[in-house]
Design a protein around this motif. Sequence first.
Motif, PDB file in Angstrom:
ATOM      1  N   TRP A 125       0.810  -1.234   0.000  1.00 39.63           N
ATOM      2  CA  TRP A 125       0.000   0.000   0.000  1.00 39.63           C
ATOM      3  C   TRP A 125       0.827   1.259   0.000  1.00 39.63           C
ATOM      4  O   TRP A 125       0.403   2.291  -0.452  1.00 39.63           O
ATOM      5  CB  TRP A 125      -0.935  -0.002   1.224  1.00 39.63           C
TER       6      TRP A 125
ATOM      7  N   PHE B 259       3.317   1.942  -1.757  1.00 38.03           N
ATOM      8  CA  PHE B 259       3.570   2.374  -3.137  1.00 38.03           C
ATOM      9  C   PHE B 259       2.445   3.313  -3.595  1.00 38.03           C
ATOM     10  O   PHE B 259       2.698   4.388  -4.142  1.00 38.03           O
ATOM     11  CB  PHE B 259       3.618   1.152  -4.072  1.00 38.03           C
ATOM     12  N   ASP B 260       1.197   2.866  -3.362  1.00 42.77           N
ATOM     13  CA  ASP B 260       0.040   3.674  -3.783  1.00 42.77           C
ATOM     14  C   ASP B 260       0.055   5.038  -3.113  1.00 42.77           C
ATOM     15  O   ASP B 260      -0.193   6.067  -3.745  1.00 42.77           O
ATOM     16  CB  ASP B 260      -1.269   2.981  -3.395  1.00 42.77           C
ATOM     17  N   LYS B 261       0.347   5.037  -1.830  1.00 45.16           N
ATOM     18  CA  LYS B 261       0.272   6.289  -1.076  1.00 45.16           C
ATOM     19  C   LYS B 261       1.327   7.280  -1.560  1.00 45.16           C
ATOM     20  O   LYS B 261       1.042   8.463  -1.709  1.00 45.16           O
ATOM     21  CB  LYS B 261       0.466   6.014   0.416  1.00 45.16           C
TER      22      LYS B 261
ATOM     23  N   GLN C 206       2.747   7.350  -4.467  1.00 47.14           N
ATOM     24  CA  GLN C 206       2.521   7.790  -5.840  1.00 47.14           C
ATOM     25  C   GLN C 206       1.292   8.675  -5.991  1.00 47.14           C
ATOM     26  O   GLN C 206       1.181   9.423  -6.951  1.00 47.14           O
ATOM     27  CB  GLN C 206       2.459   6.578  -6.770  1.00 47.14           C
TER      28      GLN C 206
ATOM     29  N   ASP D  69       3.919  -0.909  -9.348  1.00 49.09           N
ATOM     30  CA  ASP D  69       5.370  -0.962  -9.164  1.00 49.09           C
ATOM     31  C   ASP D  69       5.820  -2.141  -8.316  1.00 49.09           C
ATOM     32  O   ASP D  69       6.850  -2.751  -8.587  1.00 49.09           O
ATOM     33  CB  ASP D  69       5.871   0.346  -8.538  1.00 49.09           C
TER      34      ASP D  69
ATOM     35  N   LEU E 108      -0.704  12.841   3.974  1.00 52.83           N
ATOM     36  CA  LEU E 108       0.634  12.274   3.956  1.00 52.83           C
ATOM     37  C   LEU E 108       1.682  13.289   4.352  1.00 52.83           C
ATOM     38  O   LEU E 108       2.855  12.987   4.416  1.00 52.83           O
ATOM     39  CB  LEU E 108       0.890  11.669   2.583  1.00 52.83           C
TER      40      LEU E 108
ATOM     41  N   ARG F 235      -1.927   8.041 -11.097  1.00 56.59           N
ATOM     42  CA  ARG F 235      -2.901   7.031 -11.496  1.00 56.59           C
ATOM     43  C   ARG F 235      -4.243   7.315 -10.839  1.00 56.59           C
ATOM     44  O   ARG F 235      -4.313   7.669  -9.654  1.00 56.59           O
ATOM     45  CB  ARG F 235      -2.426   5.652 -11.071  1.00 56.59           C
TER      46      ARG F 235
ATOM     47  N   ASN G 157      -4.850   5.387  -7.592  1.00 62.65           N
ATOM     48  CA  ASN G 157      -4.172   5.922  -6.413  1.00 62.65           C
ATOM     49  C   ASN G 157      -4.885   7.148  -5.879  1.00 62.65           C
ATOM     50  O   ASN G 157      -4.998   7.337  -4.667  1.00 62.65           O
ATOM     51  CB  ASN G 157      -2.716   6.272  -6.748  1.00 62.65           C
TER      52      ASN G 157
ATOM     53  N   SER H 151      -7.854   5.935  -4.030  1.00 66.32           N
ATOM     54  CA  SER H 151      -7.567   5.301  -2.744  1.00 66.32           C
ATOM     55  C   SER H 151      -7.078   6.298  -1.712  1.00 66.32           C
ATOM     56  O   SER H 151      -7.453   6.235  -0.550  1.00 66.32           O
ATOM     57  CB  SER H 151      -6.485   4.225  -2.921  1.00 66.32           C
ATOM     58  N   VAL H 152      -6.242   7.233  -2.133  1.00 72.77           N
ATOM     59  CA  VAL H 152      -5.613   8.122  -1.169  1.00 72.77           C
ATOM     60  C   VAL H 152      -6.382   9.428  -1.014  1.00 72.77           C
ATOM     61  O   VAL H 152      -6.546   9.926   0.088  1.00 72.77           O
ATOM     62  CB  VAL H 152      -4.143   8.387  -1.563  1.00 72.77           C
TER      63      VAL H 152
ATOM     64  N   TYR I 213      -5.927   0.172   5.232  1.00 73.36           N
ATOM     65  CA  TYR I 213      -4.489   0.413   5.331  1.00 73.36           C
ATOM     66  C   TYR I 213      -4.167   1.883   5.463  1.00 73.36           C
ATOM     67  O   TYR I 213      -3.023   2.261   5.653  1.00 73.36           O
ATOM     68  CB  TYR I 213      -3.780  -0.130   4.088  1.00 73.36           C
TER      69      TYR I 213
END
Lengths: 451, 334, 373
Positions: free
Chosen positions: A280, A282-284, A286, A372, B39, B59, B62, B65-66, B294
């Motif tokens: 996860w 990686f997602d955060k 990016q 990735d 973040l 993406r 992403n 999700s974020v 997560y």
Amino acid sequence: MKSIPILIVGGLLASVMASLPALGQQPVELTFVVTEGEYSAQFRGILDLYEEENPNVTINLSSVNEDTEAAFEARIAAGGAPYIRDLVYPDADNYKTYVNLLERDDIENFGALSYDGAGAFEGVTGIDGVQPALNVRTNPFRSFIYYADEMEKAGLDPKSIQNLDDFMQFLADLKVYVDGNPDIEYVIDAGWLPGAWGRFNPEVWSVGLGATKQEIRDLYTGKIRWDDVDKNPMTKYFRTLKEFYDKGYMPERWWTRNWEQEFEASFISRRSILTFHGPWLFDKVQAVDADAQLDGFFWPPNRDGKIWGPEVTSDYGSVLYAQRQDDPEFAEAVKLFNWWNSPATVKLRSEAIGFVPAMDLSSVGGADLTNDQYVKVIKPVLDGQVYGGAKFDYSLCGRCAAERMRISGTPRPLQDNQMAEIYADYLEGRTTLEDTLAILQKRWERAYQAG
Amino acid sequence: MERKKRLKNLSIAAILAFYCAISLVPFYFLVIRSFTPTLKSGEFYFWIPERPEVQMNARLGNLASVNNIDITKLKKDFGLKGYIDPRLTLQQLAERQGIDAGELEEYLRPFIQYNGIFVVLSNGFLKSLWGTIVVAGSSVAIGGFLGIMTGTALAGFRRPWHLFVYNSYLLNMIVPPMMVILPQYFIVTQFLGLQDSYFAIVLLHIKGGALSTMVFTTYIAAIPKSLRESVAMDGGKHYHYFWYILLPLMGTPFAIFASIMMPLFWNDLLLGLLFLSPEKYTLPAFVATLGGAYGRNFEAVFSGVLMSLIPILVVYFIFQKLFIRSAMAGAVKG
Amino acid sequence: MAQVSFNKVRKSFGRTEVVHGIDLEINSGELTVLLGPSGCGKSTLLRMIAGLEDVTDGDIYIDGEYINDTDASQRGCAMVFQNYALYPHQTVYKNIAFPLKMAGKDKATIDRKVREAARILQLDELLDRLPRDLSGGQRQRVAMGRAMIRQPKVYLFDEPLSNLDAELRGKMRLEIARLQRKLNATMVFVTHDQVEAMTLADRVVVMHDGIIEQVGAPLAVYQRPTNRFVAGFVGTPAMNFLAVERAELGNESTKIILTGGELLTLPYKVVGEPKVLGVRPEHVRIGAHAGAVAVRIDPFELLGTEHLGDRSYRYFTVPFGELTVLGADNDAALPRGTPAFADFDADNVHFFDHAGKVIQRGQGQSAIAGERT
């Protein structure tokens, strides 16, 4: 003026009345609960396809997280279960909540799984003839993650690591770089999460430090005593962890750092350039910085030439709720369940959120994973390109192997917040390694019964 | 002497100002946090940090999700059909779907730059707000009214069983709400059939509460008996007394009741999660669902908290006088 | 205007009976005062008329109508409470209008009547005020206004003046009396203050321990008490009571021997067995010379003097008890050491038997006979 309060009260009453449940049946409404709320949008996009194909079906998608889990459980206990939930960890304590998929003849896709999906639950828990969940995922891989561009600046090449000695040298070099660079604070960034430092890291790092998965299973199942310093396969893990801590590789009192807001945030803001994590992160990273050059590597292979690989069990699977089995709509729920776990859908799911499918997808052309973690970290191992073609060991984890011995309702020996104190005492030198292993032996005895 | 007095006044003012400041600091940081990307929450900001830009090579998945970008809504707003692959970058999405990249960037900019606020707004904040107003408002209004009626009956404990009833209400205080949550759920959903209904929550809020019973019973007991008798002598029935005399005197105890219970009703997470479906979630439940397995969009969580605070602050400012009076009740004889 | 009748009315709170079978007629158009010490049942009696207390036993009638079971709101009584019971959040206007509003009168009628009442009670200027902004006397008048607005059959006053200061009390007494005459209303007034009773009442009902001791015009009750309780309760300072050691009853005279052995000869016949002699302070004098009916007091001591301006009371201890005596301020001081005499006004001496009941005197002897009502 006088009538205003009356109007307000009247208005409120009217809207309360209006909110009373409307009578009359909708065609079919299926409640679908996911645990990974952050992927709701991805799941919604996939479920939309099902709704398009089945116009009579409306899928009510909702998510459950840490904060809402208790209320969700209470609701189920009182008879308010949904039809389907995705990402469930069934165990001996809770499996009866879910439909035993083996008892039904209309559940599909077990045949397409690349592991013994029907027997997985029995394999772990020893409970005969039961399979509460259908899991199509290989559990998440965990690896070191680093910023490739930052490593380049540091003049370090993690990809050149071939063995444990290389790795230790790499860390020592990185330490030198970190000390000379005021923007970077830690060599290996870390924070506290009982799942990470109680369930995964001890096993993964132990294997990385040379132990075998079989030894860890022996440890968990009581064949090796925890306080047997010489034989315990985790001894080296605890020694190395202390070495790292004493050398200042890891954040001070990392077991008190909040996982997300301190640890992950410090990596994302590049106050560290190396850490150990699941997919996860990686997602955060990016999402914040689409150009970030993330890469990663696994621990070097153990003495058997194996890299720790995640076991595939019923965990992370999807379930049907037993409570709903007598509903007239249940057949529709089963239909959706089958579709959700069919190769075509699993392909979309794995591509959308980036898990490695535990299913043969050749019928639909295989999954095209572009994330990735898969492309840069996992695939090279699968393709035999790193560590001299070392393979993953996907066999059962130690904790999984001991599930059938667990005394119902007890915490597992490593996986709870009390473990943070045990780490603290050990790493700060208040307890010795022997003391620590003796404590773990006691905790093991409390959690499991042999036989 | 005069100088000394002025100095004293000044130092009192300084102390009060300091106290006021430390009381307001958390609110200040709440505001800052509502504009701090999740973040970056590891950093400490005294002022709202720089707004992030939309990255066209990010993406879609992403961002979903974020940053909680709502892909379904995006599809609708751009008139897109079919499955949108979340692996696509924004640039790729624009190219494949034939959308103007600049337009897409403009569309997403507020979501990225003021992510918390927009996530909260676009995920049904107003609906949740209305639900919360309905639930908390009805609970306070009906609960207060019922409390006054209970208090009228029990005040003075004229019969032995009055005390028994009163004590059984007070017992409510020592029964942890979690203990009775399942039986309550059964009763409300199975017997009353109130699934997914605001009324279910209102019902549980207004059931004989310890505080309302205590406040109103005590207050009504202090009203001279002769007022009630006087109404009778003046040709009024009991309900005339209740409506014309008692209710208008209940301003202060009602303010006490409302100022204590309103925030509890407003912030009630458990019942909202338990009885409502996500579309009808009240604000606390709504804010709680902003997290995933997560990760959690803290910018949105803080924005949600901030935005759900605002309405209740407005209520407090409107009824300030009444609340101050309730705080003074008992201290100054009125 | 109405008549209220009590027939063997009893009232118990739990097991305690506080009113023991009262028979009483309250006459139409009269102001009747229920007088007695606290706890005597007078307020309970009033509240039974009002309907605020149930009647345990017996019957109450208003104008011949049996009202035991009639709701308080239907009895046609109005009440002024000790604490006035004004509705605290309503203006004077609304307070006074309340009974009419309850009766469902239209706004115009209400307005006319309220203003009329306000004019009578001089409340015109205060109609928009709230009770908390009024003085005690003003509150009192508002309470009166609220009582009279509906023209009740019976006005009930529950110690309405006890919260006022002395000056205002006097003023309000007159006002109530004036109002009573003006409205020619039936009023029942409860008080423990005998001055109020004496000044206001057409008839006084003296109560004690849940029974009626005496009913009569104020002066009659004062001058001809029928028992020792009434004799002692009515009048300030209280009547002097002297224990009678022995009495020798003759046909034309009565010899009374007091506890100190002193002999008192009265020029009339007494019927019965006197145990106590009662005499009001104004009917006994102390002086250096013996009068017609006198006893020698030796030794005596002056305990103190109460100067009231127009008159003064002196308190003595004497061999046969204690004596309170009314004397003019300019009375010459008694010479020390010389013998003194207590002089009794024979016509105004009262005798009580062992039960405290008054003992009648012989016929044709009394100088005050003509004053009997």
